[in-house]
Design a protein around this motif. Structure first.
Motif, mmCIF file in Angstrom:
data_model
loop_
_atom_site.group_PDB
_atom_site.id
_atom_site.type_symbol
_atom_site.label_atom_id
_atom_site.label_comp_id
_atom_site.label_asym_id
_atom_site.label_seq_id
_atom_site.Cartn_x
_atom_site.Cartn_y
_atom_site.Cartn_z
ATOM 1 N N ILE A 49 0.712 -1.070 -0.068
ATOM 2 C CA ILE A 49 -0.063 0.074 -0.025
ATOM 3 C C ILE A 49 1.161 1.358 -0.004
ATOM 4 O O ILE A 49 1.919 1.403 0.608
ATOM 5 C CB ILE A 49 -0.848 -0.038 1.210
ATOM 6 N N TYR B 74 -8.099 -7.052 2.400
ATOM 7 C CA TYR B 74 -8.582 -7.025 0.990
ATOM 8 C C TYR B 74 -7.219 -8.063 0.379
ATOM 9 O O TYR B 74 -7.248 -8.837 -0.268
ATOM 10 C CB TYR B 74 -8.958 -6.005 0.527
ATOM 11 N N ARG B 75 -6.241 -7.172 0.406
ATOM 12 C CA ARG B 75 -4.745 -7.577 -0.222
ATOM 13 C C ARG B 75 -4.642 -8.891 0.192
ATOM 14 O O ARG B 75 -3.912 -9.706 -0.512
ATOM 15 C CB ARG B 75 -3.855 -6.620 -0.092
ATOM 16 N N MET C 110 -9.292 8.422 -8.158
ATOM 17 C CA MET C 110 -9.720 7.200 -7.912
ATOM 18 C C MET C 110 -9.999 6.680 -9.239
ATOM 19 O O MET C 110 -9.817 5.424 -9.836
ATOM 20 C CB MET C 110 -10.856 7.285 -7.240
ATOM 21 N N GLU D 234 -1.686 -0.710 -4.081
ATOM 22 C CA GLU D 234 -2.804 0.007 -3.935
ATOM 23 C C GLU D 234 -2.496 1.402 -3.335
ATOM 24 O O GLU D 234 -1.712 1.380 -2.491
ATOM 25 C CB GLU D 234 -3.760 -0.707 -2.626
ATOM 26 N N ASN E 198 -12.922 -6.997 -9.843
ATOM 27 C CA ASN E 198 -11.704 -7.853 -9.829
ATOM 28 C C ASN E 198 -12.246 -9.496 -9.679
ATOM 29 O O ASN E 198 -11.553 -10.167 -9.540
ATOM 30 C CB ASN E 198 -11.295 -7.816 -8.186
ATOM 31 N N TYR F 60 -7.331 3.621 -4.722
ATOM 32 C CA TYR F 60 -8.280 2.661 -4.004
ATOM 33 C C TYR F 60 -9.083 4.072 -3.316
ATOM 34 O O TYR F 60 -10.488 3.594 -3.402
ATOM 35 C CB TYR F 60 -7.443 2.085 -2.869
ATOM 36 N N ASP F 61 -8.732 4.870 -2.628
ATOM 37 C CA ASP F 61 -9.660 5.775 -2.089
ATOM 38 C C ASP F 61 -8.832 7.099 -1.750
ATOM 39 O O ASP F 61 -7.487 7.076 -2.039
ATOM 40 C CB ASP F 61 -10.196 5.233 -0.644
ATOM 41 N N GLU G 16 -5.542 -6.498 -11.087
ATOM 42 C CA GLU G 16 -5.641 -7.178 -9.648
ATOM 43 C C GLU G 16 -6.870 -7.963 -9.917
ATOM 44 O O GLU G 16 -8.009 -7.506 -9.428
ATOM 45 C CB GLU G 16 -5.719 -6.453 -8.494
ATOM 46 N N ILE H 54 -3.641 5.228 -1.743
ATOM 47 C CA ILE H 54 -4.473 5.957 -1.169
ATOM 48 C C ILE H 54 -3.860 7.449 -1.382
ATOM 49 O O ILE H 54 -2.733 7.533 -1.054
ATOM 50 C CB ILE H 54 -4.441 5.779 0.294
ATOM 51 N N LYS I 135 2.360 1.990 -10.054
ATOM 52 C CA LYS I 135 1.717 0.993 -10.715
ATOM 53 C C LYS I 135 2.216 0.239 -11.619
ATOM 54 O O LYS I 135 2.247 -1.014 -12.172
ATOM 55 C CB LYS I 135 0.028 1.393 -11.032
ATOM 56 N N LEU J 219 -7.985 -2.304 3.553
ATOM 57 C CA LEU J 219 -7.390 -2.646 2.190
ATOM 58 C C LEU J 219 -6.402 -3.871 2.611
ATOM 59 O O LEU J 219 -6.138 -4.564 1.519
ATOM 60 C CB LEU J 219 -6.541 -1.248 1.946
#
Ligand SMILES: Nc1ncnc2c1ncn2[C@@H]1O[C@H](COP(=O)(O)OP(=O)(O)OP(=O)(O)O)[C@@H](O)[C@H]1O
Ligand SMILES: [Mg+2]
Length: 452
Positions: free
Chosen positions: A50, A121-122, A94, A77, A378, A99-100, A340, A79, A70, A118
């Motif tokens: 992250i 989720y990862r 975004m 991810e 995803n 992600y946010d 992803e 933010i 990226k 996050l």
């Protein structure tokens, strides 16, 4: 659950440190950087899961940094940290893949909650991928994925045949993996450190194929300005893969037979015999027995080439291989496209299992590549599958006006989603309001308008 590695990027030391300390106290492994350039170095070296980056920084801004990060590490991810006045820019970020965003001044609880969500989720994504890789490893030999018993038997055969010097004829429909098998045999053999050279017998006219295989001497034919070595010479000590052998002309067949019998050859236009220590593997999707009956293929050459026959079954006869193959291609193309994607929805998988795959594994590979590119989520859904999301212009639609086709298509998608309007709008690529308007205009039922 493993705690994620988080990179905090801000040009203001106070922001960096306070946010860093907060996250460290919450148990995360925190790294910091003061600008985009330093951040990219950390991304490359430490591969954080992250990154929390300030939107406005001197030099590289947060969005540019996100894009570059990226590109280096597709799974990262991001933010975005933003001041209230820049929220529209953060929302734009975004759309570009953040992600946010979090707003300055920070609400530490919100930040921690976001990071927690996050990282969970990862972890889920990683767990899924590593489980899948374990499973795949179990059913993988060289680059061949083989779960079905038919393919498992074939792998055993490859292992045995690999150790020998026998010629191998690989047969099977287009796209079943013939070249892959040829390469696996080579890798299994004592020749593995020597060249594997593939020649397609269908790609060249007779005279050029002869010179491609055996080479030629300078001046042996118009255009032969220099001496050229053939593939038999290049493959010395290794393996020569003769693809689409069924397309070889009668003359070249005679020539090849002689080389296989005498284990030496001469270049076109030359006399000097050249020794060839070459193992020949050939492949075809033609029925060579029939070609022999029709007088198109020499029977003596057939027996020379076919000391061992490996017959690749079409994909529709080994459907147990489909899920693993599909997931393998999904991982490959997701990585390639920096997406992803966790897997397939169950109806997408069912679609893959139901399809007949006349183009075999290659067709499946192409379908998954396309789906990965199209996927907006995803998970790959049935809408991302060929011929499901879009009704192609066909005999039933040509001759109708655009509105009629549109109406039928909307109706078809509505039926498929059991009249889920949100899902239908997503598949059609229009807003729900537009869908409602069109549904009304065409007099389609709008029974679930208020409850999906
Ligand atoms: N069992 C398998 N596991 C993983 N990938 C596979 C498998 N079988 C085929 N593939 C992939 O499918 C594609 C087609 O395979 P390949 O080129 O070996 O087929 P082929 O039988 O030589 O086809 P053609 O007759 O059209 O030349 C390749 O990208 C290959 O990597
Ligand atoms: Mg091939």
């Amino acid at each position: 659950m493993k705690r994620a590695k988080i990179l905090v990027v801000d040009d203001e030391a106070i922001v960096r440190e306070s946010l860093g300390d907060w996250l460290r106290d919450a148990g995360y492994h925190v790294l910091t950087a003061e600008d985009g350039a330093a951040a990219l170095e950390v991304v490359e070296r430490e591969k954080p899961g992250i990154m929390i980056a300030d939107l406005v920084m001197p030099g590289m801004d947060g969005i540019e940094l996100m894009k570059r990060a990226k590109a280096l590490l597709p799974g990262i991810e991001v933010i975005i940290i933003t001041a209230y006045a820049s929220i529209p820019t953060a929302i734009a970020a975004m759309k570009e893949g953040a992600y946010d965003y979090i707003e300055k001044p920070f609400c530490p609880e919100r930040t921690e909650l976001l990071v927690e969500k996050l990282s969970q989720y990862r972890a889920l994504v990683e767990e899924n991928v590593s489980l899948r890789q374990k499973l795949e490893g179990q059913y993988r030999f060289e680059n061949i994925i083989a779960k079905s018993s038919k393919m498992q038997r074939l792998i055993e055969l490859i292992k045995v045949v690999g150790k020998s010097n026998a010629t191998v004829l690989i047969t099977g429909e287009s796209g079943t993996g013939k070249e892959l098998v040829a390469r696996a045999i080579h890798s299994q053999s004592h020749r593995h450190s020597k060249p594997f050279i593939a020649v397609s017998c269908a790609a060249l006219p007779e005279s050029l194929l002869e010179s491609e295989l055996f080479g030629h001497e300078k001046g042996s034919f118009t255009g032969a300005y220099t001496q050229k070595k053939g593939k038999f010479e290049f493959a010395n000590g290794g393996t020569l893969f003769l693809d689409e052998i069924g397309e070889m002309s009668a003359n070249t067949q005679v020539h090849l037979l002689r080389v296989l019998e005498e284990k030496e050859f001469a270049r076109v236009g030359g006399n000097e015999p050249i020794k060839a220590d070459v193992r020949v593997i050939s492949a075809t999707n033609k029925d060579l027995r029939k070609a022999i009956e029709d007088g198109e293929f020499r029977e003596d050459l057939y027996y020379r080439l076919n000391v061992v026959n490996i017959e690749l079954p079409p994909l529709r006869e080994r459907k147990e291989d489909i899920p693993l193959l599909a997931e393998h291609f999904l991982d490959t193309f997701a990585l390639e496209n920096g997406k992803e994607i966790k897997g397939f929805t169950s109806d997408a998988l069912q679609f893959l299992l139901d399809h007949d795959w006349p183009g075999n594994v290659r067709e499946l590979e192409n379908a998954v590549e396309r789906a990965v590119i199209l996927a907006r989520d995803n998970l790959i859904t049935v809408a991302d599958m060929p011929q499901r999301g879009v009704v192609p212009a066909s005999a039933t639609t040509t001759g109708k006006c655009l509105k009629e086709v549109e109406k039928e298509h909307i109706l078809a998608v509505l039926r498929r989603t059991s009249e889920n309007y949100s899902e239908t709008a997503r598949i059609l690529g229009i807003t729900r309001m537009t869908l409602y308007r069109k549904a009304k205009e065409y007099g389609l039922t709008v029974k679930k308008m208020n409850n999906d």
